[in-house]
Design a protein around this motif. Structure first.
Motif, PDB file in Angstrom:
ATOM      1  N   ARG A   1       0.920  -1.124   0.050  1.00  0.00           N
ATOM      2  CA  ARG A   1      -0.049  -0.097  -0.109  1.00  0.00           C
ATOM      3  C   ARG A   1       0.774   1.250  -0.072  1.00  0.00           C
ATOM      4  NH1 ARG A   1      -2.260   0.277   5.450  1.00  0.00           N
ATOM      5  NH2 ARG A   1      -0.383   0.491   5.874  1.00  0.00           N
ATOM      6  N   ASP A   2       2.112   1.285   0.611  1.00  0.00           N
ATOM      7  CA  ASP A   2       2.991   2.309   0.841  1.00  0.00           C
ATOM      8  C   ASP A   2       3.896   2.442  -0.436  1.00  0.00           C
ATOM      9  OD1 ASP A   2       1.793   2.819   3.187  1.00  0.00           O
ATOM     10  OD2 ASP A   2       3.208   1.710   4.365  1.00  0.00           O
ATOM     11  N   LYS A   3       3.901   1.306  -1.141  1.00  0.00           N
ATOM     12  CA  LYS A   3       4.949   1.221  -2.233  1.00  0.00           C
ATOM     13  C   LYS A   3       4.186   1.609  -3.712  1.00  0.00           C
ATOM     14  CE  LYS A   3       8.116  -2.044  -4.168  1.00  0.00           C
ATOM     15  NZ  LYS A   3       9.710  -1.114  -3.967  1.00  0.00           N
ATOM     16  N   PHE A   4       2.869   1.517  -3.664  1.00  0.00           N
ATOM     17  CA  PHE A   4       2.364   1.697  -4.923  1.00  0.00           C
ATOM     18  C   PHE A   4       1.081   2.416  -4.921  1.00  0.00           C
ATOM     19  CE2 PHE A   4       4.187  -2.725  -5.034  1.00  0.00           C
ATOM     20  CZ  PHE A   4       4.876  -2.585  -6.187  1.00  0.00           C
ATOM     21  N   SER A   5       0.751   3.198  -6.022  1.00  0.00           N
ATOM     22  CA  SER A   5      -0.560   4.208  -6.052  1.00  0.00           C
ATOM     23  C   SER A   5      -1.745   3.083  -6.100  1.00  0.00           C
ATOM     24  CB  SER A   5      -0.587   4.903  -7.141  1.00  0.00           C
ATOM     25  OG  SER A   5      -0.343   4.353  -8.296  1.00  0.00           O
ATOM     26  N   LEU A   6      -1.724   1.977  -6.503  1.00  0.00           N
ATOM     27  CA  LEU A   6      -3.052   1.013  -6.641  1.00  0.00           C
ATOM     28  C   LEU A   6      -3.750   0.853  -5.347  1.00  0.00           C
ATOM     29  CD1 LEU A   6      -3.166  -2.445  -8.254  1.00  0.00           C
ATOM     30  CD2 LEU A   6      -3.812  -2.295  -5.958  1.00  0.00           C
ATOM     31  N   VAL A   7      -5.056   1.094  -5.337  1.00  0.00           N
ATOM     32  CA  VAL A   7      -6.062   1.009  -4.278  1.00  0.00           C
ATOM     33  C   VAL A   7      -6.718  -0.314  -4.157  1.00  0.00           C
ATOM     34  CG1 VAL A   7      -7.795   2.379  -3.254  1.00  0.00           C
ATOM     35  CG2 VAL A   7      -6.162   3.706  -4.411  1.00  0.00           C
ATOM     36  N   VAL A   8      -6.671  -0.848  -2.820  1.00  0.00           N
ATOM     37  CA  VAL A   8      -7.484  -2.116  -2.613  1.00  0.00           C
ATOM     38  C   VAL A   8      -8.545  -1.735  -2.075  1.00  0.00           C
ATOM     39  CG1 VAL A   8      -7.558  -3.974  -1.317  1.00  0.00           C
ATOM     40  CG2 VAL A   8      -5.496  -3.238  -2.188  1.00  0.00           C
ATOM     41  N   LEU A   9      -9.700  -2.036  -2.740  1.00  0.00           N
ATOM     42  CA  LEU A   9     -11.192  -1.696  -2.233  1.00  0.00           C
ATOM     43  C   LEU A   9     -11.672  -2.840  -1.318  1.00  0.00           C
ATOM     44  CD1 LEU A   9     -12.606  -0.391  -5.712  1.00  0.00           C
ATOM     45  CD2 LEU A   9     -11.455   1.032  -3.608  1.00  0.00           C
ATOM     46  N   ALA A  10     -11.501  -3.976  -1.785  1.00  0.00           N
ATOM     47  CA  ALA A  10     -11.862  -5.055  -0.767  1.00  0.00           C
ATOM     48  C   ALA A  10     -10.761  -6.375  -0.946  1.00  0.00           C
ATOM     49  CB  ALA A  10     -13.138  -5.620  -1.299  1.00  0.00           C
ATOM     50  N   TRP A  11     -10.837  -7.264   0.042  1.00  0.00           N
ATOM     51  CA  TRP A  11      -9.849  -8.368  -0.266  1.00  0.00           C
ATOM     52  C   TRP A  11     -10.652  -9.441   0.635  1.00  0.00           C
ATOM     53  CZ3 TRP A  11      -8.307  -9.789   4.738  1.00  0.00           C
ATOM     54  CH2 TRP A  11      -8.338  -8.824   5.833  1.00  0.00           C
ATOM     55  N   CYS A  12     -10.001 -10.545   0.389  1.00  0.00           N
ATOM     56  CA  CYS A  12     -10.640 -12.014   0.949  1.00  0.00           C
ATOM     57  C   CYS A  12      -9.418 -13.034   0.969  1.00  0.00           C
ATOM     58  CB  CYS A  12     -11.853 -12.292   0.525  1.00  0.00           C
ATOM     59  SG  CYS A  12     -12.383 -13.503   1.470  1.00  0.00           S
ATOM     60  N   LEU A  13      -8.745 -13.455   1.942  1.00  0.00           N
ATOM     61  CA  LEU A  13      -7.901 -14.620   1.686  1.00  0.00           C
ATOM     62  C   LEU A  13      -8.440 -15.889   2.037  1.00  0.00           C
ATOM     63  CD1 LEU A  13      -5.245 -12.731   3.974  1.00  0.00           C
ATOM     64  CD2 LEU A  13      -5.680 -12.408   1.624  1.00  0.00           C
ATOM     65  N   MET A  14      -8.413 -16.769   1.308  1.00  0.00           N
ATOM     66  CA  MET A  14      -9.060 -18.097   1.257  1.00  0.00           C
ATOM     67  C   MET A  14      -7.740 -19.011   1.581  1.00  0.00           C
ATOM     68  SD  MET A  14     -12.391 -17.624   1.184  1.00  0.00           S
ATOM     69  CE  MET A  14     -13.079 -19.047   0.609  1.00  0.00           C
ATOM     70  N   SER A  15      -7.881 -20.338   1.829  1.00  0.00           N
ATOM     71  CA  SER A  15      -6.833 -21.220   2.274  1.00  0.00           C
ATOM     72  C   SER A  15      -6.094 -21.439   1.049  1.00  0.00           C
ATOM     73  CB  SER A  15      -7.412 -22.597   2.621  1.00  0.00           C
ATOM     74  OG  SER A  15      -8.379 -22.992   1.567  1.00  0.00           O
ATOM     75  N   ASN A  16      -6.386 -21.389  -0.172  1.00  0.00           N
ATOM     76  CA  ASN A  16      -5.601 -21.865  -1.217  1.00  0.00           C
ATOM     77  C   ASN A  16      -5.848 -20.686  -2.326  1.00  0.00           C
ATOM     78  OD1 ASN A  16      -7.975 -22.212  -2.428  1.00  0.00           O
ATOM     79  ND2 ASN A  16      -7.665 -24.304  -3.121  1.00  0.00           N
ATOM     80  N   HIS A  17      -6.429 -19.515  -1.893  1.00  0.00           N
ATOM     81  CA  HIS A  17      -6.537 -18.497  -2.988  1.00  0.00           C
ATOM     82  C   HIS A  17      -6.591 -17.184  -2.248  1.00  0.00           C
ATOM     83  CE1 HIS A  17     -10.546 -19.676  -2.974  1.00  0.00           C
ATOM     84  NE2 HIS A  17     -10.850 -18.407  -3.797  1.00  0.00           N
ATOM     85  N   VAL A  18      -6.576 -16.098  -3.077  1.00  0.00           N
ATOM     86  CA  VAL A  18      -6.933 -14.627  -2.555  1.00  0.00           C
ATOM     87  C   VAL A  18      -7.550 -14.003  -3.840  1.00  0.00           C
ATOM     88  CG1 VAL A  18      -5.594 -12.262  -2.123  1.00  0.00           C
ATOM     89  CG2 VAL A  18      -4.604 -14.762  -1.290  1.00  0.00           C
ATOM     90  N   HIS A  19      -8.580 -13.008  -3.157  1.00  0.00           N
ATOM     91  CA  HIS A  19      -9.285 -12.394  -3.891  1.00  0.00           C
ATOM     92  C   HIS A  19      -9.165 -10.826  -3.626  1.00  0.00           C
ATOM     93  CE1 HIS A  19     -12.261 -15.173  -5.627  1.00  0.00           C
ATOM     94  NE2 HIS A  19     -12.178 -15.871  -4.321  1.00  0.00           N
ATOM     95  N   LEU A  20      -8.793 -10.003  -4.637  1.00  0.00           N
ATOM     96  CA  LEU A  20      -8.688  -8.528  -4.405  1.00  0.00           C
ATOM     97  C   LEU A  20      -9.742  -7.779  -5.312  1.00  0.00           C
ATOM     98  CD1 LEU A  20      -4.691  -8.366  -4.444  1.00  0.00           C
ATOM     99  CD2 LEU A  20      -6.342  -8.603  -2.410  1.00  0.00           C
ATOM    100  N   LEU A  21      -9.971  -6.910  -4.728  1.00  0.00           N
ATOM    101  CA  LEU A  21     -10.871  -5.857  -5.727  1.00  0.00           C
ATOM    102  C   LEU A  21      -9.993  -4.388  -5.625  1.00  0.00           C
ATOM    103  CD1 LEU A  21     -13.212  -4.907  -7.357  1.00  0.00           C
ATOM    104  CD2 LEU A  21     -14.639  -4.540  -5.355  1.00  0.00           C
ATOM    105  N   VAL A  22      -9.570  -3.997  -6.514  1.00  0.00           N
ATOM    106  CA  VAL A  22      -8.717  -2.785  -6.802  1.00  0.00           C
ATOM    107  C   VAL A  22      -9.066  -1.766  -7.800  1.00  0.00           C
ATOM    108  CG1 VAL A  22      -6.762  -4.432  -6.134  1.00  0.00           C
ATOM    109  CG2 VAL A  22      -7.104  -3.897  -8.434  1.00  0.00           C
TER     110      VAL A  22
END
Length: 253
Positions: A44-65
């Motif tokens: 978050r401090d390194k990039f200008s990309l903004v994460v709007l939502a996230w969810c960590l599952m056992s074998n995958h990750v979802h991001l809304l950016v």
């Protein structure tokens, strides 16, 4: 075959899916989840990309950016490689932790943006892992205000939903239409039922046989447009190949 370029979102919004290689578990315990979140904080401090939502599952990750500066690939590379080093060192793992290429679905409308938010945050319930409302490893708690919104920028979507009360109604709506984030031209067999249900909702798949021919053909064309093969449609609906092919052919007549 060389990979094609990623599809671009004019609005700059993407649904990102980062999967473990071979569907392997990528979070063995709470410390792993916490480390991934720490790495997201560094990103978050390194990039200008903004994460709007996230969810960590056992074998995958979802991001809304939101990625207005086209930093998505660099962002995911930083997060995934940094975490992979942690995972391999901690668990003595050898080899790739994540698939070599992450999935990204470009978002083209406000409606798709909101249903993607709901899909990401409800993923634990959909997978049968936990009630998404009490799941610790997602940004749901940031949206309802039970924890500070340190990793997610929640204001945009909360404004679109008229605040926390609107968010709760929208995300937890039991009658909400299903949604399938299509990431490739071909639908994998393991996702076929989910994709098909989303394509013809609220019509049940097992009810197509009983429909009048014209209405049935309309739903079959929707299944074809959603990327399902004739074989997959036949398996899910119990309809014969000739009936399916005839309906799909009518599309171009």
């Amino acid at each position: 075959m060389p990979r094609g370029p990623r599809k671009h979102s004019e609005q700059g919004f993407y649904h990102v899916i980062i999967k473990g290689a071979g569907n392997q578990v990528i979070f063995e315990d709470e410390a792993d989840y916490e480390e991934f979140l720490r790495i997201m904080g560094r990103a978050r401090d390194k990039f200008s990309l903004v994460v709007l939502a996230w969810c960590l599952m056992s074998n995958h990750v979802h991001l809304l950016v939101e990625d207005t500066e086209e930093e998505l690939s660099r962002y995911v590379h930083f997060v995934s490689t940094t975490y992979a080093r942690h995972f391999n060192e901690r668990w003595g793992h050898v080899g790739h932790v994540f698939l070599s290429r992450f999935k990204s679905v470009p978002i083209g409308s406000d409606a798709q943006l909101l249903v993607t938010l709901r899909y990401v945050l409800r993923n634990p319930s959909k997978a049968g892992m936990a009630d998404h409302r009490s799941y610790r490893w997602s940004s749901y708690s940031e949206y309802v205000g039970s924890v500070p919104a340190d990793l997610s920028e929640t204001s945009l979507l909360l404004d679109m939903l008229d605040g926390v009360s609107g968010f709760l109604r929208f995300v937890n709506d039991p009658e909400a239409a299903p949604y399938y984030p299509r990431t490739s031209a071909r639908i994998p067999d393991e996702d076929a039922k989910e994709a098909a249900s989303a394509a013809i909702w609220p019509e049940p798949l097992d009810g197509l046989k009983a429909l009048p021919s014209e209405k049935r053909a309309t739903h079959l064309r929707r299944l074809g447009e959603a990327g399902l093969s004739i074989k997959q449609i036949g398996r899910l609906t119990g309809l014969g190949r000739y009936v399916i092919e005839k309906a799909l052919h009518q599309k171009s007549v």
